[in-house]
Scaffold this active site. Structure first.
Site, mmCIF file in Angstrom:
data_model
loop_
_atom_site.group_PDB
_atom_site.id
_atom_site.type_symbol
_atom_site.label_atom_id
_atom_site.label_comp_id
_atom_site.label_asym_id
_atom_site.label_seq_id
_atom_site.Cartn_x
_atom_site.Cartn_y
_atom_site.Cartn_z
ATOM 1 N N CYS A 83 -88.354 -90.847 5.722
ATOM 2 C CA CYS A 83 -89.501 -90.452 4.902
ATOM 3 C C CYS A 83 -89.137 -90.724 3.447
ATOM 4 C CB CYS A 83 -89.941 -89.016 5.163
ATOM 5 S SG CYS A 83 -88.760 -87.749 4.734
ATOM 6 N N CYS A 86 -94.012 -90.792 7.058
ATOM 7 C CA CYS A 86 -95.021 -90.810 5.998
ATOM 8 C C CYS A 86 -95.367 -92.260 5.712
ATOM 9 C CB CYS A 86 -94.519 -90.110 4.741
ATOM 10 S SG CYS A 86 -93.167 -90.947 3.898
ATOM 11 N N CYS A 113 -90.277 -99.321 3.882
ATOM 12 C CA CYS A 113 -89.037 -99.442 4.665
ATOM 13 C C CYS A 113 -88.579 -100.900 4.662
ATOM 14 C CB CYS A 113 -89.291 -98.979 6.097
ATOM 15 S SG CYS A 113 -87.838 -99.072 7.153
#
Length: 140
Positions: free
Chosen positions: A8, A80, A87
């Site tokens: 997250c 999230c 990412c």
């Protein structure tokens, strides 16, 4: 050993709770870690609500994404939209899941109202980890 990585934004609440549940639920066949795009420190309310479920995450700490662990993971779960969108690109061998969970650290109101949000998110994470384990066992 298979690896699961919970990600997250700040690695302070959601991913920490997911790591705590997964370490308990997934068993010894999985190495479980969590991390964030940034480090915001472990949220004491996350520690508190996990303790209510007899899971001690107080020794966990906020960590940045470890690309070596990320690239060698079997499964990456983003918690999230920020983590999902930002990412690092992973090899095609890494399975990705996205669990769009409310950020309990953004809750407003009285202390009890804020704790209620933390508990709801905690409970949703527990259900999702239990479902994930069942799904992974069916894939064998």
């Amino acid at each position: 050993m298979k690896q699961i990585y919970f990600l997250c934004t700040g690695n302070s609440c959601r991913s920490q709770m997911a790591e705590g549940f997964a370490k308990q639920i997934m068993g010894s066949k999985w190495q479980v870690k969590s991390a964030g795009l940034e480090t915001h420190g472990l949220n004491p309310l996350a520690v508190q609500v996990m303790a209510e479920n007899n899971i001690d995450i107080s020794s966990q700490f906020s960590k940045l994404i470890d690309t070596d662990f990320l690239f060698s993971s079997d499964l990456v779960v983003t918690l999230c939209g920020d983590a999902r969108d930002r990412c690092p690109v992973t090899p095609s061998s890494v399975k990705k899941l996205h669990w769009p969970l409310r950020d309990p650290a953004q809750a407003n109101g009285t202390q009890e109202e804020i704790l209620t949000v933390f508990r709801k998110v905690r409970d949703e994470i527990e259900v999702r980890v239990l479902e994930l384990k069942a799904e992974l066992e069916l894939e064998k």
